[in-house]
Design a protein around this motif. Structure first.
Motif, PDB file in Angstrom:
ATOM      1  N   THR A 122       0.832  -1.205   0.000  1.00 44.89           N
ATOM      2  CA  THR A 122       0.000   0.000   0.000  1.00 44.89           C
ATOM      3  C   THR A 122       0.870   1.260   0.000  1.00 44.89           C
ATOM      4  OG1 THR A 122      -1.755  -1.163   1.165  1.00 44.89           O
ATOM      5  CG2 THR A 122      -1.825   1.235   1.223  1.00 44.89           C
ATOM      6  N   LYS A 123       1.911   1.257   0.805  1.00 44.45           N
ATOM      7  CA  LYS A 123       2.811   2.412   0.864  1.00 44.45           C
ATOM      8  C   LYS A 123       3.475   2.640  -0.494  1.00 44.45           C
ATOM      9  CE  LYS A 123       6.683   4.267   3.483  1.00 44.45           C
ATOM     10  NZ  LYS A 123       7.642   4.024   4.560  1.00 44.45           N
TER      11      LYS A 123
ATOM     12  N   ALA B 155      11.036   4.740  -3.562  1.00 45.92           N
ATOM     13  CA  ALA B 155       9.879   3.914  -3.224  1.00 45.92           C
ATOM     14  C   ALA B 155      10.164   2.445  -3.506  1.00 45.92           C
ATOM     15  CB  ALA B 155       8.652   4.379  -4.011  1.00 45.92           C
ATOM     16  N   ARG B 156      10.838   2.162  -4.628  1.00 46.94           N
ATOM     17  CA  ARG B 156      11.186   0.784  -4.960  1.00 46.94           C
ATOM     18  C   ARG B 156      12.130   0.198  -3.915  1.00 46.94           C
ATOM     19  NH1 ARG B 156      14.467  -2.737  -6.273  1.00 46.94           N
ATOM     20  NH2 ARG B 156      16.268  -1.399  -6.194  1.00 46.94           N
TER      21      ARG B 156
ATOM     22  N   PRO C  90       2.233  -1.986  -9.508  1.00 47.84           N
ATOM     23  CA  PRO C  90       1.863  -1.314  -8.256  1.00 47.84           C
ATOM     24  C   PRO C  90       0.359  -1.403  -8.015  1.00 47.84           C
ATOM     25  CG  PRO C  90       2.557   0.290  -9.903  1.00 47.84           C
ATOM     26  CD  PRO C  90       2.795  -1.067 -10.482  1.00 47.84           C
ATOM     27  N   GLY C  91       0.016  -1.706  -6.786  1.00 49.96           N
ATOM     28  CA  GLY C  91      -1.392  -1.800  -6.426  1.00 49.96           C
ATOM     29  C   GLY C  91      -1.959  -3.195  -6.524  1.00 49.96           C
ATOM     30  N   ARG C  92      -1.283  -4.096  -7.217  1.00 51.57           N
ATOM     31  CA  ARG C  92      -1.766  -5.474  -7.320  1.00 51.57           C
ATOM     32  C   ARG C  92      -1.223  -6.284  -6.156  1.00 51.57           C
ATOM     33  NH1 ARG C  92      -1.400  -7.814 -13.015  1.00 51.57           N
ATOM     34  NH2 ARG C  92      -2.509  -9.467 -11.935  1.00 51.57           N
ATOM     35  N   ARG C  93      -1.971  -7.254  -5.734  1.00 46.49           N
ATOM     36  CA  ARG C  93      -1.585  -8.101  -4.619  1.00 46.49           C
ATOM     37  C   ARG C  93      -1.456  -9.537  -5.079  1.00 46.49           C
ATOM     38  NH1 ARG C  93      -2.316  -3.319  -3.399  1.00 46.49           N
ATOM     39  NH2 ARG C  93      -2.897  -2.583  -1.356  1.00 46.49           N
ATOM     40  N   GLU C  94      -0.645 -10.278  -4.368  1.00 44.27           N
ATOM     41  CA  GLU C  94      -0.579 -11.716  -4.626  1.00 44.27           C
ATOM     42  C   GLU C  94      -1.828 -12.360  -4.063  1.00 44.27           C
ATOM     43  OE1 GLU C  94       2.948 -13.455  -3.143  1.00 44.27           O
ATOM     44  OE2 GLU C  94       4.225 -12.329  -4.478  1.00 44.27           O
TER      45      GLU C  94
END
Length: 88
Positions: free
Chosen positions: A19-20, A53-54, A78-82
C-alpha cells in the motif's frame, strides 16, 4: 496458535508495504513530493522518488522473505496483490 499470529503479522507487513509503495508511485504523490522538495530548496526528479519507493518496498518485502523476482513483480504492478498475502 503462534504460527497463525506469525502469518497474520506477515500479512499485515505485506499489505502495509504494498500500500505504501502504491501510494508513493502515484503521479499526484510524486508531483506533490517534488513541489515540497523544491520549496525546501532541494532538487529531485520523479525517477529518484520512484527509485526510493522501490528501495523501501524491496527492504520491507525482503524482511518478510520475498525474493528479488517477487519484488520486481510488485514494482511492475503497483497496487496489485498476490493471491496470498504472505510467504509461508
Amino acid at each position: 496458535m503462534a504460527a497463525v499470529c506469525d502469518l497474520a503479522g506477515e500479512a499485515i507487513r505485506y499489505e502495509s508495504a504494498v500500500t505504501k509503495f502504491e501510494t508513493a508511485v502515484q503521479p499526484a504523490t510524486i508531483r506533490a513530493n517534488i513541489a515540497v522538495m523544491r520549496r525546501a530548496g532541494h532538487s529531485i526528479s520523479a525517477a529518484d522518488l520512484r527509485e526510493c519507493a522501490r528501495f523501501e518496498l524491496a527492504e520491507a518485502l525482503t524482511e518478510i522473505g520475498y525474493d528479488d523476482r517477487a519484488i520486481e513483480w510488485h514494482v511492475k504492478h503497483p497496487g496489485r496483490r498476490e493471491r496470498r498475502a504472505y510467504v509461508a
